[in-house]
Enzyme design. Sequence first.
Site, PDB file in Angstrom:
ATOM      1  N   GLN A 110      88.215 105.358 107.148  1.00 11.00           N
ATOM      2  CA  GLN A 110      88.634 106.358 108.173  1.00 11.00           C
ATOM      3  C   GLN A 110      89.602 106.613 108.229  1.00 11.00           C
ATOM      4  O   GLN A 110      89.697 106.673 109.501  1.00 11.00           O
ATOM      5  CB  GLN A 110      87.996 106.447 109.198  1.00 11.00           C
ATOM      6  CG  GLN A 110      87.183 107.444 110.033  1.00 11.00           C
ATOM      7  CD  GLN A 110      86.321 108.241 109.849  1.00 11.00           C
ATOM      8  OE1 GLN A 110      85.204 108.624 109.267  1.00 11.00           O
ATOM      9  NE2 GLN A 110      87.220 110.002 110.473  1.00 11.00           N
ATOM     10  N   PHE A 111      90.761 107.252 107.266  1.00 16.27           N
ATOM     11  CA  PHE A 111      91.883 107.606 107.794  1.00 16.27           C
ATOM     12  C   PHE A 111      92.300 108.488 108.960  1.00 16.27           C
ATOM     13  O   PHE A 111      93.311 107.896 109.775  1.00 16.27           O
ATOM     14  CB  PHE A 111      93.062 108.059 106.365  1.00 16.27           C
ATOM     15  CG  PHE A 111      92.300 109.160 106.678  1.00 16.27           C
ATOM     16  CD1 PHE A 111      93.508 110.438 106.389  1.00 16.27           C
ATOM     17  CD2 PHE A 111      91.361 110.380 105.895  1.00 16.27           C
ATOM     18  CE1 PHE A 111      93.248 111.820 106.832  1.00 16.27           C
ATOM     19  CE2 PHE A 111      91.422 111.287 105.401  1.00 16.27           C
ATOM     20  CZ  PHE A 111      92.361 112.070 105.850  1.00 16.27           C
ATOM     21  N   THR A 112      91.453 109.126 109.187  1.00 11.98           N
ATOM     22  CA  THR A 112      91.686 110.017 110.471  1.00 11.98           C
ATOM     23  C   THR A 112      91.580 108.799 112.101  1.00 11.98           C
ATOM     24  O   THR A 112      92.210 109.539 113.014  1.00 11.98           O
ATOM     25  CB  THR A 112      90.634 110.994 110.753  1.00 11.98           C
ATOM     26  OG1 THR A 112      89.261 110.263 111.134  1.00 11.98           O
ATOM     27  CG2 THR A 112      90.608 111.935 109.720  1.00 11.98           C
TER      28      THR A 112
END
Length: 148
Positions: A78-80
């Site tokens: 989950q890079f966000t």
Amino acid sequence: MKVVVQRSKEASVSVNGKVIGEIAQGFVVLVGITHDDTEEDAAYLANKIVHLRVFEDKQNKLNLSLKDVGGSILSISQFTLYGDTRKGRRPNFMNAARPEYANDLYVKFNQLLEKEGVFVEKGAFGEMMEVQLTNDGPVTLIIDSKEK
């Protein structure tokens, strides 16, 4: 590294309408990786997550760990989680690690979780995923390896 840990009764992840991972009782772990994260960060988080005492015992106290209840993990990259929303309305993702680096550390993190003795299902790194879960509690924690 930064993770969001959600206690769940059941969860699954799909890509293009096909389920690629699913668990019963356990944790959905959303995993964010930044540029200076290391294997040490991954090891710290893997150990912390597996031993968190956030499941109820017979007296309804949060005394049991994932291992105590025989739970599993659904791990989703989950890079966000490293989105910066301080300026404007569009998040800036410059703090997220480059995909090649992040994927390697994400794979290592999952291996470390498995080494702790828990079953781990995984999302597909870099893909658009649909995650479904039934929150249990809900119990949700945010853990940052830099805030030890």
